[in-house]
Scaffold this active site. Structure first.
Site, mmCIF file in Angstrom:
data_model
loop_
_atom_site.group_PDB
_atom_site.id
_atom_site.type_symbol
_atom_site.label_atom_id
_atom_site.label_comp_id
_atom_site.label_asym_id
_atom_site.label_seq_id
_atom_site.Cartn_x
_atom_site.Cartn_y
_atom_site.Cartn_z
ATOM 1 C CE1 TYR A 188 -3.564 -2.410 5.233
ATOM 2 C CE2 TYR A 188 -3.576 0.226 4.787
ATOM 3 C CZ TYR A 188 -3.827 -0.400 4.336
ATOM 4 O OH TYR A 188 -3.609 -1.276 2.757
ATOM 5 C CE LYS A 212 -1.763 -4.093 3.525
ATOM 6 N NZ LYS A 212 -2.076 -5.171 2.512
ATOM 7 C CB SER A 219 -0.932 0.142 1.069
ATOM 8 O OG SER A 219 -1.409 1.615 1.131
#
Length: 408
Positions: A212, A216, A188
């Protein structure tokens, strides 16, 4: 329908039989293949001639999405689409009357290979991964599965580490055990944090602003390290910039559960009457209209980017672990997106001006030069195309894959 696997070694592990199939015709496992990006990528894989197997726990997706992929693809292409259910878990598999079944013995485990769309498998379960990889052989993996809501990750960080990090480690362990040496990982643009400059290039400083994004970033580092330890492993990390739009048929698209976290799904729900207005967070940014700028990419372009990455893995034995941005390379403001959607839909979108949200960046967009040069990929669709296709999906499916508001 059952592919040949590797050979059982004396220690019980499976040894992959060489390079396997290359490119079109190869067998690809897609984790999270029932999701928004997953369904579009599965469809493009089938159209490009790949054999596809999907595993999904339906946490934020529904089996209906994969049913529709089969309808769009048609019978001939869908014959290359496999879904796996373990025989001792009948509640996980609700077959339609047209489902056909073949049995494969893998050691002491009896596996059903279903030509339908109902395997509910979870990467957090090592047993599920074992059953997936003993069912058949995979030449490569495209790994979408994971949780992705920033706010939820702040409220429940443990859940994000268990799902995203531990689940990916279980997947990788199964891959190495059964000789699968190629993976495209869904990363991402969040790994750029608050970028010091734009456009973001792949060697920019990396950071994370929330759990989050941290998962990643942790997984990108994980893949670099495990690839360095196993030079035969080939890894591509794809950093996404705001996927929107839908398949031109309007039969598959984004269907978030609850209140949408992203701009376009929220706008479409206002357009179909599900929500009264769009909250616009901040109109005092130093941009051309005062609203934040982001790089929006059509989900079909994003799916094609995965195909290009997969083909790169097959063609480049010494690729190592490489990151690529997938975006358009240009930014669009929030109000420009609203205007484009209004023009595509003929609907007026009421907006409510709200204060800026903490942590929101002024401007984030991608440099896509590396993907264009090394993958031969670039985005084809503009913001008008994205809004047109998003509206086509929304007007045909105002409540997503559910038939009505009560089901949604």
């Amino acid at each position: 329908m059952v592919s040949g696997g590797g050979v059982a070694a004396e220690n019980g592990e499976m040894v992959g039989n060489g390079e396997g199939r290359k490119g079109a015709g190869a067998s690809v496992l897609v984790t999270g293949g029932a999701g928004y990006i997953g369904t579009h990528t599965v469809l493009r894989l089938l159209e490009k001639g790949f054999a596809v197997t999907v595993v999904d726990n339906f946490h934020n997706s529904v089996p209906e999405a994969l049913d529709r992929v089969r309808l769009i693809a048609g019978a001939a292409l869908s014959a290359r689409l496999d879904f796996i259910a373990v025989r001792d878990s009948p509640k996980q598999h609700a077959c339609s009357s047209s489902c056909t079944v073949e049995l494969n013995r893998a050691g002491e485990v009896e596996i059903e290979i279903h030509v339908c769309v109902r395997f509910q498998g979870d990467l957090k379960s090592k047993d599920d991964m074992e059953k997936v990889f003993t069912a058949k052989r995979y030449d490569a993996v495209i790994h979408f599965a994971g949780l992705k809501a920033v706010g939820e990750s702040v409220a429940h960080p443990q859940m994000y580490y268990e799902n995203n990090v531990a689940g990916t480690m279980n997947l990788y362990s199964a891959m190495t055990k059964y000789g699968c040496k190629k993976i495209v990982f869904s990363s991402s643009a969040t790994v750029y944090g608050q970028p010091e400059k734009t456009p973001c290039v792949e060697d920019s400083k990396l950071s994370a602003l929330n759990p989050y994004g941290t998962t990643k970033l942790v997984l990108e580092n994980y893949f670099r390290q495990v690839q360095a330890a196993d030079p035969e492993m080939r890894v591509i990390l794809l950093r996404y910039f705001n996927p929107i739009g839908a398949h031109r048929s309007g039969d598959i698209g984004e269907d978030p559960r609850g209140i949408p976290n992203n701009l376009l799904p929220y706008i479409q729900q206002v357009a179909v009457g599900r929500r009264p207005e769009l909250n616009v967070y901040g109109v005092d940014y130093p941009t051309r209209d005062g609203t934040a700028i982001r790089d929006y990419i059509h989900v079909v372009d994003l799916a094609d980017g995965h195909i290009a990455a997969l083909e790169k893995l097959f063609a480049t034995p010494d690729i190592g672990c490489v990151a690529y941005n997938l975006g358009t390379g240009c930014g669009t403001t929030v109000l420009e997106v609203v205007k484009a959607f209004e023009e595509a839909s003929g609907k007026k979108i009421p907006i409510k001006i709200c204060p800026r949200r903490p942590g929101d960046c002024t401007e984030v967009y991608a440099s896509t030069d590396k993907a264009k040069k090394e993958l031969g990929w670039s985005a084809r669709f503009g913001i008008e195309d994205m809004c047109r296709d998003q509206w086509n999906w929304a007007k045909k499916n105002p409540y997503g894959y559910s038939a009505n508001a009560e089901q949604n």
